[in-house]
Design a protein around this motif. Sequence first.
Motif, mmCIF file in Angstrom:
data_model
loop_
_atom_site.group_PDB
_atom_site.id
_atom_site.type_symbol
_atom_site.label_atom_id
_atom_site.label_comp_id
_atom_site.label_asym_id
_atom_site.label_seq_id
_atom_site.Cartn_x
_atom_site.Cartn_y
_atom_site.Cartn_z
ATOM 1 N N LYS A 11 0.815 -1.216 0.000
ATOM 2 C CA LYS A 11 0.000 0.000 0.000
ATOM 3 C C LYS A 11 0.846 1.263 0.000
ATOM 4 O O LYS A 11 0.431 2.287 -0.532
ATOM 5 N N ALA A 12 2.042 1.199 0.560
ATOM 6 C CA ALA A 12 2.916 2.373 0.584
ATOM 7 C C ALA A 12 3.415 2.755 -0.809
ATOM 8 O O ALA A 12 3.810 3.893 -1.040
ATOM 9 N N VAL A 13 3.393 1.822 -1.756
ATOM 10 C CA VAL A 13 3.852 2.080 -3.120
ATOM 11 C C VAL A 13 2.742 2.698 -3.976
ATOM 12 O O VAL A 13 3.009 3.438 -4.915
ATOM 13 N N TRP A 14 1.510 2.430 -3.645
ATOM 14 C CA TRP A 14 0.391 2.856 -4.471
ATOM 15 C C TRP A 14 0.382 4.347 -4.781
ATOM 16 O O TRP A 14 0.167 4.730 -5.935
ATOM 17 N N PRO A 15 0.589 5.223 -3.804
ATOM 18 C CA PRO A 15 0.568 6.660 -4.138
ATOM 19 C C PRO A 15 1.649 7.072 -5.138
ATOM 20 O O PRO A 15 1.451 8.018 -5.901
ATOM 21 N N ILE A 16 2.743 6.363 -5.160
ATOM 22 C CA ILE A 16 3.820 6.673 -6.106
ATOM 23 C C ILE A 16 3.320 6.515 -7.544
ATOM 24 O O ILE A 16 3.683 7.274 -8.429
ATOM 25 N N PHE A 17 2.446 5.539 -7.750
ATOM 26 C CA PHE A 17 1.891 5.267 -9.074
ATOM 27 C C PHE A 17 0.562 5.979 -9.314
ATOM 28 O O PHE A 17 -0.019 5.857 -10.385
ATOM 29 N N GLY A 18 0.062 6.684 -8.323
ATOM 30 C CA GLY A 18 -1.206 7.378 -8.469
ATOM 31 C C GLY A 18 -2.421 6.497 -8.248
ATOM 32 O O GLY A 18 -3.542 6.885 -8.567
ATOM 33 N N TYR A 19 -2.213 5.314 -7.707
ATOM 34 C CA TYR A 19 -3.327 4.402 -7.442
ATOM 35 C C TYR A 19 -3.874 4.706 -6.058
ATOM 36 O O TYR A 19 -3.139 4.753 -5.078
ATOM 37 N N GLU A 20 -5.160 4.907 -5.962
ATOM 38 C CA GLU A 20 -5.788 5.257 -4.690
ATOM 39 C C GLU A 20 -6.242 4.050 -3.896
ATOM 40 O O GLU A 20 -6.738 4.185 -2.792
ATOM 41 N N GLY A 21 -6.084 2.881 -4.433
ATOM 42 C CA GLY A 21 -6.484 1.675 -3.731
ATOM 43 C C GLY A 21 -7.862 1.207 -4.145
ATOM 44 O O GLY A 21 -8.490 1.743 -5.059
ATOM 45 N N SER A 22 -8.325 0.212 -3.439
ATOM 46 C CA SER A 22 -9.619 -0.382 -3.736
ATOM 47 C C SER A 22 -10.727 0.647 -3.542
ATOM 48 O O SER A 22 -10.716 1.436 -2.610
ATOM 49 N N SER A 23 -11.695 0.609 -4.416
ATOM 50 C CA SER A 23 -12.831 1.518 -4.331
ATOM 51 C C SER A 23 -14.114 0.779 -3.976
ATOM 52 O O SER A 23 -15.144 1.398 -3.745
#
Length: 175
Positions: A146-158
């Motif tokens: 989850k710590a990598v997701w913001p680097i790629f612009g992914y906000e996570g599960s919706s």
Amino acid sequence: MMSDTASPKGLTRRQLLSRATAAGASFVVGAGFLAAPDAAWAMETVALKPETMATLIQMARDIYPHDKVGDEYYVVAVKGYDNADAAQGIEAGIAALNAAAQGKGHANYLSVGWERDRVAILRGMQDSPFFQQIRGNLVTGLYNQKAVWPIFGYEGSSFEMGGYLERGFDDINWL
């Protein structure tokens, strides 16, 4: 204040700092530990040699290269191999990788200075079970953090918030 006397693992603070500032060092390898000279992370190894873990981290970075992703995320992605069950296979795979680098005139994989040269070595062994194991496990080991997701612009599960449809899915303005 720490003294410069030898630690229980045999490396003094002065030796650690001198290794960390060595020109071109990508990892500081000591007895049972691995650290980054230019970042705030370090790790202890349990079953793998520190040199093996450093090579595994570089291999992971070369398989899935992202300039904005720090080594600490690659460390998390490969840390699971540092156990007694996996150690023998990983050590053998890294030995084969180092042998391939030696066949290209280098001391080992870590001593290959150019990424394109390391990638060429990896391409030569891409069909091996070792390479496929590392590559396959990196997909989840790296990208599920989850710590990598913001680097790629992914906000996570919706899903938990009702899905993407009502949360900006259609807010593109460049069309």
